[in-house]
Design an enzyme around this catalytic site. Structure first.
Site, mmCIF file in Angstrom:
data_model
loop_
_atom_site.group_PDB
_atom_site.id
_atom_site.type_symbol
_atom_site.label_atom_id
_atom_site.label_comp_id
_atom_site.label_asym_id
_atom_site.label_seq_id
_atom_site.Cartn_x
_atom_site.Cartn_y
_atom_site.Cartn_z
ATOM 1 N N GLY A 222 0.810 -1.201 0.000
ATOM 2 C CA GLY A 222 0.000 0.000 0.000
ATOM 3 C C GLY A 222 0.845 1.252 0.000
ATOM 4 O O GLY A 222 1.768 1.418 -0.796
ATOM 5 N N ASP A 252 -2.995 -5.270 -9.682
ATOM 6 C CA ASP A 252 -2.897 -5.999 -10.954
ATOM 7 C C ASP A 252 -2.044 -5.225 -11.954
ATOM 8 O O ASP A 252 -1.256 -5.811 -12.706
ATOM 9 C CB ASP A 252 -4.296 -6.245 -11.518
ATOM 10 C CG ASP A 252 -5.234 -6.842 -10.492
ATOM 11 O OD1 ASP A 252 -4.775 -7.668 -9.684
ATOM 12 O OD2 ASP A 252 -6.424 -6.460 -10.476
#
Length: 317
Positions: A222, A252
């Site tokens: 993150g 992704d």
């Protein structure tokens, strides 16, 4: 060519709202419909970079037909395995500060014949592939060892495997020795069965998964960047983000960037970071194009800040 396999794809509808008020009638300030699923997003990011990609998908019903149509328009070759069930539709609600609320449908249940046909389709399509990215949750009807079977078959065909899944499916696939796995912080913590409060804890957990069979571990942390633990060493990287608009599919996009740059070492990590940082600044699950990337702003180091406490922000970058 990068081949992707998404056993449980989706049609993703994203709505941007001023605030998410439970029980109220909400008026969206923006909306979009995208083909979804982790492997689907990898293919979309690869196509956006101008590279060839094929997405192998079990598709059924009107949502499945629309996914194939949308992917074709984005330059993704689709090899569909027809299924009796209807492909799921997911909903994402994004607030101005980037807070994301998702409603993911369970998806159809695949029959044993459909499961076997999906594996066989991957085998027949894998010839020209340099990488096969196997991504996402397994739908009902597929046992946790399904990915392990796919990894074994792909290696026999001479392809390298990137695996992005979690839970029992991840643990079952490790003995098959996937070339790289891509957990986020929470998925990595679940895999080793303990919390990971610092970067040092993440490094140790990644090394444990490598000892179980993973060739390399690319961990999304993150706001704390990404960590790569591989045969070449351990690398940590960060990329600046001015504003998080939506982190749907950002992980992704990171995996796509990693594979586009060869799938190993700090150069691939830098590409992963640039793609992930660009993706979170785009609406919905839009994938970045080369013009969205800021590779010069990426910072990679082997001098790891091991005492860095991990933030509680999104794990998707």
């Amino acid at each position: 060519m990068i081949l992707t396999v998404t056993p449980n794809p989706s049609l993703d509808r994203t709505y941007e709202v001023p605030s998410l008020d439970r029980g109220a009638v909400l008026r969206a300030t923006g909306d979009r419909v995208d083909p979804g699923g982790k492997g689907v997003n990898v293919s979309r990011a690869v196509a956006a970079a101008g590279m060839r990609t094929t997405a192998v998908l079990p598709l059924g019903g009107a949502p499945g037909a629309l996914i194939a149509e949308l992917l074709d328009a984005q330059g993704v070759d689709v090899t569909a395995v027809s299924i009796a069930g209807q492909t799921r539709s997911n909903i994402s609600v994004v607030e101005p500060d980037g807070t994301l609320t998702k409603i993911n449908a369970p998806g159809p249940e695949l029959t044993p014949a459909e499961s076997a046909l999906l594996l066989e389709t991957v085998r027949t399509c894998s010839g020209p592939a340099t990488w096969i990215a196997c991504c996402g949750s397994l739908p009902r009807g597929l046992r946790p060892e399904w990915y392990a079977d796919l990894v074994t078959r792909a290696h026999e065909a001479g392809a390298r495997i990137a695996l992005d899944t979690s839970g029992p499916a991840l643990l079952a696939a490790l003995p098959a020795r996937p070339d790289v796995i891509k957990p986020n912080a929470s998925e990595l913590a679940a895999a080793v069965g303990r919390p990971l409060p610092t970067l040092a804890d993440v490094v140790k957990a990644a090394e444990e998964l490598r000892s179980l069979g993973a060739g390399a571990v690319l961990a999304s942390l993150g706001a704390d960047g990404q960590l790569l633990v591989c045969a070449e060493g351990t690398f940590h990287g960060t990329a600046p983000v001015s504003r998080v608009r939506s982190d749907v599919g950002a992980g992704d996009a990171s995996l796509a960037g990693f594979l586009i740059a060869g799938g190993s070492g700090p150069r691939a990590l830098a590409s992963a970071l640039a793609h992930g940082a660009a993706a979170v600044q785009l609406p919905g699950s839009a994938m970045p194009t080369p013009s969205d990337l800021r590779p010069d702003a990426v910072h990679i180091t082997q001098d790891l800040p091991l005492d860095l406490p991990l933030s509680e922000m999104s794990d998707e970058r």
